[in-house]
Design a protein around this motif. Structure first.
Motif, PDB file in Angstrom:
ATOM      1  N   ARG A   8       1.015  -1.074  -0.340  1.00 40.61           N
ATOM      2  CA  ARG A   8       0.105  -0.209   0.091  1.00 40.61           C
ATOM      3  C   ARG A   8       0.891   1.400   0.195  1.00 40.61           C
ATOM      4  NH1 ARG A   8      -4.496  -1.808  -1.269  1.00 40.61           N
ATOM      5  NH2 ARG A   8      -6.045   0.392  -0.715  1.00 40.61           N
ATOM      6  N   CYS A   9       0.241   2.286  -0.671  1.00 42.70           N
ATOM      7  CA  CYS A   9       0.887   4.068  -0.485  1.00 42.70           C
ATOM      8  C   CYS A   9       1.658   3.748   1.226  1.00 42.70           C
ATOM      9  CB  CYS A   9       0.501   4.653  -0.179  1.00 42.70           C
ATOM     10  SG  CYS A   9       0.599   5.851  -0.170  1.00 42.70           S
ATOM     11  N   PRO A  10       2.947   3.769   1.047  1.00 46.24           N
ATOM     12  CA  PRO A  10       3.442   3.809   2.980  1.00 46.24           C
ATOM     13  C   PRO A  10       3.105   5.298   3.573  1.00 46.24           C
ATOM     14  CG  PRO A  10       5.574   3.674   0.512  1.00 46.24           C
ATOM     15  CD  PRO A  10       3.878   4.027   0.488  1.00 46.24           C
ATOM     16  N   ALA A  11       2.530   6.201   2.379  1.00 41.33           N
ATOM     17  CA  ALA A  11       2.355   7.807   3.603  1.00 41.33           C
ATOM     18  C   ALA A  11       1.025   7.240   3.927  1.00 41.33           C
ATOM     19  CB  ALA A  11       2.886   8.713   2.539  1.00 41.33           C
ATOM     20  N   CYS A  12       0.153   6.784   3.283  1.00 44.10           N
ATOM     21  CA  CYS A  12      -1.106   6.956   3.679  1.00 44.10           C
ATOM     22  C   CYS A  12      -2.059   5.242   4.213  1.00 44.10           C
ATOM     23  CB  CYS A  12      -2.723   7.304   3.009  1.00 44.10           C
ATOM     24  SG  CYS A  12      -2.799   7.032   1.103  1.00 44.10           S
ATOM     25  N   GLY A  13      -1.269   4.603   3.434  1.00 43.56           N
ATOM     26  CA  GLY A  13      -2.053   2.904   3.603  1.00 43.56           C
ATOM     27  C   GLY A  13      -3.362   2.734   2.753  1.00 43.56           C
ATOM     28  N   VAL A  27       1.968   8.910  -8.161  1.00 46.20           N
ATOM     29  CA  VAL A  27       1.363  10.059  -6.990  1.00 46.20           C
ATOM     30  C   VAL A  27       0.794   8.597  -6.247  1.00 46.20           C
ATOM     31  CG1 VAL A  27       0.928  11.546  -6.566  1.00 46.20           C
ATOM     32  CG2 VAL A  27       2.102  12.075  -8.439  1.00 46.20           C
ATOM     33  N   CYS A  28       0.429   8.666  -5.065  1.00 49.45           N
ATOM     34  CA  CYS A  28      -0.083   8.238  -4.724  1.00 49.45           C
ATOM     35  C   CYS A  28      -1.811   8.727  -5.139  1.00 49.45           C
ATOM     36  CB  CYS A  28       0.498   8.397  -3.360  1.00 49.45           C
ATOM     37  SG  CYS A  28      -1.384   7.880  -2.022  1.00 49.45           S
ATOM     38  N   PRO A  29      -2.600   8.390  -5.489  1.00 46.79           N
ATOM     39  CA  PRO A  29      -3.981   8.627  -5.727  1.00 46.79           C
ATOM     40  C   PRO A  29      -4.873   9.352  -4.663  1.00 46.79           C
ATOM     41  CG  PRO A  29      -4.405   6.153  -6.296  1.00 46.79           C
ATOM     42  CD  PRO A  29      -2.969   6.532  -5.784  1.00 46.79           C
ATOM     43  N   HIS A  30      -4.650   9.259  -3.028  1.00 49.45           N
ATOM     44  CA  HIS A  30      -5.514   9.218  -1.992  1.00 49.45           C
ATOM     45  C   HIS A  30      -4.670  10.683  -0.790  1.00 49.45           C
ATOM     46  CE1 HIS A  30      -6.569   8.800   1.971  1.00 49.45           C
ATOM     47  NE2 HIS A  30      -7.849   8.623   1.515  1.00 49.45           N
ATOM     48  N   CYS A  31      -3.371  10.232  -1.451  1.00 49.13           N
ATOM     49  CA  CYS A  31      -2.343  11.750  -0.458  1.00 49.13           C
ATOM     50  C   CYS A  31      -1.760  12.352  -1.239  1.00 49.13           C
ATOM     51  CB  CYS A  31      -1.337  10.741   0.606  1.00 49.13           C
ATOM     52  SG  CYS A  31      -0.599   9.770   0.308  1.00 49.13           S
ATOM     53  N   ALA A  32      -1.249  11.730  -2.271  1.00 44.05           N
ATOM     54  CA  ALA A  32      -0.938  12.574  -3.138  1.00 44.05           C
ATOM     55  C   ALA A  32       1.069  12.366  -2.772  1.00 44.05           C
ATOM     56  CB  ALA A  32      -0.794  13.959  -3.659  1.00 44.05           C
TER      57      ALA A  32
HETATM   58 ZN   LIG Z   1      -1.192   7.546  -0.132  1.00 46.48          ZN
END
Ligand SMILES: [Zn+2]
Length: 121
Positions: A8-13, A27-32
């Motif tokens: 998963r995205c390490p920043a937001c999961g 770029v993460c589609p949830h938290c950029a």
């Molecule tokens: Zn993210």
């Protein structure tokens, strides 16, 4: 690192970190989070090899402790096992590497946008 290991995205999961088997989202589609700017390069395959081959060696020694296994039998068992193990480990390890590098802010520079040439005179 746990979120990265879960791919998963390490920043937001929230969003997946990969768009293919090993292709990272730009770029993460949830938290950029700028996942595409993390330069993982050769680290995930290197770490995968390091862990998987040490594990395989131990399993091979334990499976053939008396040295009686035919080399063809050994190849038939351990070559596919090694390939499957490494393919299974590579993606989560790349996710964890991505998480560590994002955490320590180890990013490629922002790509320069093409702009009109500066006229000096
Ligand atoms: Zn993210």
């Amino acid at each position: 690192m746990r979120r990265g290991f879960a791919m998963r995205c390490p920043a937001c999961g929230e969003a997946p970190a990969f768009i293919g088997y090993l292709t990272v989202q730009p770029v993460c589609p949830h938290c950029a989070a700028p996942l595409g700017r993390v330069p993982c390069d050769d680290a995930p395959p290197y770490i995968t090899l390091l862990i998987a081959l040490h594990f395989i060696i131990v399993v091979m020694v334990l499976a053939d402790f008396d040295g009686g296994m035919n080399w063809i039998t050994s190849m038939i068992i351990f070559v596919p096992f090694t390939v499957v193990l490494m393919l299974a480990m590579l993606r989560p390890i790349k996710g964890a590497t991505l998480a560590i590098m994002l955490k320590i802010d180890m990013l490629r520079p922002v790509p320069k946008v093409a702009s009109a040439p500066v006229v000096s005179g």
